[in-house]
Design an enzyme around this catalytic site. Structure first.
Site, mmCIF file in Angstrom:
data_model
loop_
_atom_site.group_PDB
_atom_site.id
_atom_site.type_symbol
_atom_site.label_atom_id
_atom_site.label_comp_id
_atom_site.label_asym_id
_atom_site.label_seq_id
_atom_site.Cartn_x
_atom_site.Cartn_y
_atom_site.Cartn_z
ATOM 1 N N ASN A 9 0.866 -1.185 0.000
ATOM 2 C CA ASN A 9 0.000 0.000 0.000
ATOM 3 C C ASN A 9 0.898 1.229 0.000
ATOM 4 O O ASN A 9 1.489 1.572 1.019
ATOM 5 C CB ASN A 9 -0.894 -0.037 1.246
ATOM 6 C CG ASN A 9 -1.684 1.251 1.442
ATOM 7 O OD1 ASN A 9 -1.747 2.097 0.546
ATOM 8 N ND2 ASN A 9 -2.273 1.407 2.617
ATOM 9 N N TRP A 10 1.005 1.879 -1.166
ATOM 10 C CA TRP A 10 1.943 3.007 -1.287
ATOM 11 C C TRP A 10 1.389 4.281 -0.662
ATOM 12 O O TRP A 10 2.102 5.280 -0.567
ATOM 13 C CB TRP A 10 2.268 3.259 -2.758
ATOM 14 C CG TRP A 10 2.973 2.114 -3.434
ATOM 15 C CD1 TRP A 10 3.418 0.950 -2.829
ATOM 16 C CD2 TRP A 10 3.326 1.998 -4.807
ATOM 17 N NE1 TRP A 10 4.014 0.142 -3.759
ATOM 18 C CE2 TRP A 10 3.974 0.750 -4.983
ATOM 19 C CE3 TRP A 10 3.157 2.826 -5.918
ATOM 20 C CZ2 TRP A 10 4.454 0.323 -6.223
ATOM 21 C CZ3 TRP A 10 3.633 2.400 -7.156
ATOM 22 C CH2 TRP A 10 4.277 1.161 -7.301
ATOM 23 N N LYS A 11 0.119 4.284 -0.285
ATOM 24 C CA LYS A 11 -0.504 5.493 0.288
ATOM 25 C C LYS A 11 -0.234 6.691 -0.638
ATOM 26 O O LYS A 11 -0.185 6.531 -1.841
ATOM 27 C CB LYS A 11 -0.003 5.728 1.707
ATOM 28 C CG LYS A 11 -0.102 4.451 2.549
ATOM 29 C CD LYS A 11 0.099 4.664 4.005
ATOM 30 C CE LYS A 11 -0.037 3.320 4.721
ATOM 31 N NZ LYS A 11 -0.040 3.432 6.152
ATOM 32 N N HIS A 95 -9.560 1.260 4.924
ATOM 33 C CA HIS A 95 -8.252 1.445 5.555
ATOM 34 C C HIS A 95 -8.408 2.398 6.741
ATOM 35 O O HIS A 95 -9.193 3.345 6.689
ATOM 36 C CB HIS A 95 -7.247 2.000 4.548
ATOM 37 C CG HIS A 95 -5.848 1.988 5.091
ATOM 38 N ND1 HIS A 95 -5.383 2.975 5.933
ATOM 39 C CD2 HIS A 95 -4.845 1.093 4.964
ATOM 40 C CE1 HIS A 95 -4.135 2.677 6.286
ATOM 41 N NE2 HIS A 95 -3.786 1.547 5.712
ATOM 42 N N GLU A 97 -6.796 4.805 7.776
ATOM 43 C CA GLU A 97 -6.621 6.233 7.482
ATOM 44 C C GLU A 97 -7.875 6.818 6.834
ATOM 45 O O GLU A 97 -8.214 7.980 7.059
ATOM 46 C CB GLU A 97 -5.373 6.419 6.588
ATOM 47 C CG GLU A 97 -4.099 6.183 7.393
ATOM 48 C CD GLU A 97 -2.939 5.599 6.600
ATOM 49 O OE1 GLU A 97 -2.927 5.708 5.362
ATOM 50 O OE2 GLU A 97 -2.042 5.018 7.248
ATOM 51 N N GLU A 167 -5.495 -4.905 10.499
ATOM 52 C CA GLU A 167 -4.457 -3.900 10.685
ATOM 53 C C GLU A 167 -4.718 -3.125 11.980
ATOM 54 O O GLU A 167 -5.472 -2.142 11.970
ATOM 55 C CB GLU A 167 -4.451 -2.910 9.516
ATOM 56 C CG GLU A 167 -4.157 -3.536 8.173
ATOM 57 C CD GLU A 167 -3.606 -2.495 7.196
ATOM 58 O OE1 GLU A 167 -2.477 -2.703 6.729
ATOM 59 O OE2 GLU A 167 -4.271 -1.491 6.939
ATOM 60 N N GLY A 173 2.494 2.103 10.688
ATOM 61 C CA GLY A 173 3.470 3.179 10.540
ATOM 62 C C GLY A 173 4.186 3.544 11.825
ATOM 63 O O GLY A 173 4.823 4.594 11.908
ATOM 64 N N SER A 212 3.378 -2.352 10.249
ATOM 65 C CA SER A 212 4.821 -2.459 10.449
ATOM 66 C C SER A 212 5.395 -3.836 10.095
ATOM 67 O O SER A 212 6.277 -4.343 10.791
ATOM 68 C CB SER A 212 5.204 -2.045 11.874
ATOM 69 O OG SER A 212 4.802 -0.696 12.123
ATOM 70 N N GLY A 233 2.836 -1.154 4.275
ATOM 71 C CA GLY A 233 2.901 0.257 3.929
ATOM 72 C C GLY A 233 4.339 0.677 3.708
ATOM 73 O O GLY A 233 4.909 0.499 2.624
ATOM 74 N N GLY A 234 4.974 1.203 4.740
ATOM 75 C CA GLY A 234 6.313 1.785 4.641
ATOM 76 C C GLY A 234 7.317 0.911 3.909
ATOM 77 O O GLY A 234 8.059 1.388 3.040
HETATM 78 P P1 PGA Z 1 2.836 0.140 7.608
HETATM 79 O O1 PGA Z 1 1.386 0.419 6.928
HETATM 80 O O2 PGA Z 1 3.358 -1.135 7.003
HETATM 81 O O3 PGA Z 1 3.672 1.326 7.229
HETATM 82 O O4 PGA Z 1 2.618 0.005 9.061
HETATM 83 C C1 PGA Z 1 0.458 -0.600 6.708
HETATM 84 C C2 PGA Z 1 -0.802 -0.069 6.102
HETATM 85 O O5 PGA Z 1 -1.233 1.051 6.460
HETATM 86 O O6 PGA Z 1 -1.447 -0.730 5.268
#
Ligand code: PGA
Length: 250
Positions: A9-11, A95, A97, A167, A173, A212, A233-234
């Site tokens: 997930n590149w956000k 998600h 966010e 999640e 993150g 993470s 994500g990251g």
């Molecule tokens: P993260 O993000 O791996 O940076 O914790 C995961 C996500 O939001 O899907």
């Protein structure tokens, strides 16, 4: 044999240059014979580039959200059929966010889940609790409520063509990954919840863990009975970090 899925997930990260480098590296460095299905979720403007680079390869891709309406006066929004036009197979819904920053309720997420399937996309339903909810013992209640909203609208059979991603918000993150035992406990809860409705669907349902995930913890996470991969994500933003996670599925 279950096949692990590793989804990036590149956000709201990236640039044309970065997408070319990242995608080229991921396509060349992972393969159809690896133990993982590899999927990326780029920002909308890069979907066409992803489509042109990844078509005909083993890589899958999807959108990070969609509007519940099929078309109309919704300035700034994108529909499921538009995602299909750019070769998307998947779309993230719910998600944390989107829930926290854009105020999407469980019902909003349910309408997006339904719209995704109507457009022929596989929704990846994200669920998870905040740290306050975990510390007050509400994890299962929160996750169940997030799933129940979808079940109420689409029914259990909708999960024949859907993926769930657990999640925990406190792990996203932050570098504080859930321990394999903490994650497995919630994954088992989710699978049992589906099993109470339909054993076959529950058995086939892919439940990804997100929060993470890194090359250093993915092997142990993926080894858990009910963890079928990761939503990353990251660590999906650099070729080596993402490929290290993909290799954990082998
Ligand atoms: P993260 O993000 O791996 O940076 O914790 C995961 C996500 O939001 O899907």
């Amino acid at each position: 044999m279950r096949r692990i899925m590793v989804a990036g997930n590149w956000k709201m990260h990236g640039s044309l240059e970065m997408v070319e480098t990242l995608l080229g590296g991921v396509i060349n460095g992972s393969g159809p014979d690896s133990g993982a299905d590899v999927v990326v979720f780029p920002p909308f403007p890069y979907l066409q580039l992803v489509q042109s680079m990844a078509s005909g390869t083993h890589l899958g891709w999807g959108g990070q959200t969609l509007n519940p309406e099929p078309k109309g006066a919704h300035t700034g929004e994108v529909s499921g059929s538009m995602l299909k036009d750019f070769g998307c197979t998947y779309v993230l819904v719910g998600h944390s966010e989107r829930r926290a920053i854009y105020g999407e309720s469980n019902e909003d997420v349910a309408s997006r889940f339904e719209a995704a399937q109507s457009a022929g996309l596989v929704p990846v339903l994200c669920v998870g609790e905040t740290i306050e909810q975990r510390e007050t013992g509400l994890t299962e209640e929160v996750v169940a409520g997030q799933i129940d909203a979808i079940l109420a609208r689409s029914g259990v059979s909708a999960f024949e063509q859907a993926i769930v991603a657990y999640e925990p918000v406190w792990a996203i993150g932050t570098g504080h990954t859930a321990s394999p035992e903490q994650a497995q406990a919630v994954h088992a809860f989710i699978r049992n919840k589906f099993a109470a409705l339909d054993d076959t669907i529950a058995g086939r349902l892919r439940i990804l863990y997100g929060g993470s995930v890194k090359g250093s913890n993915a092997t142990e996470l993926f080894a858990q009975a009910d963890i079928d991969g990761g939503l990353v994500g990251g660590a999906s933003l650099t070729v080596e970090d993402f490929l290290a996670i993909c290799r954990c599925a082998d």
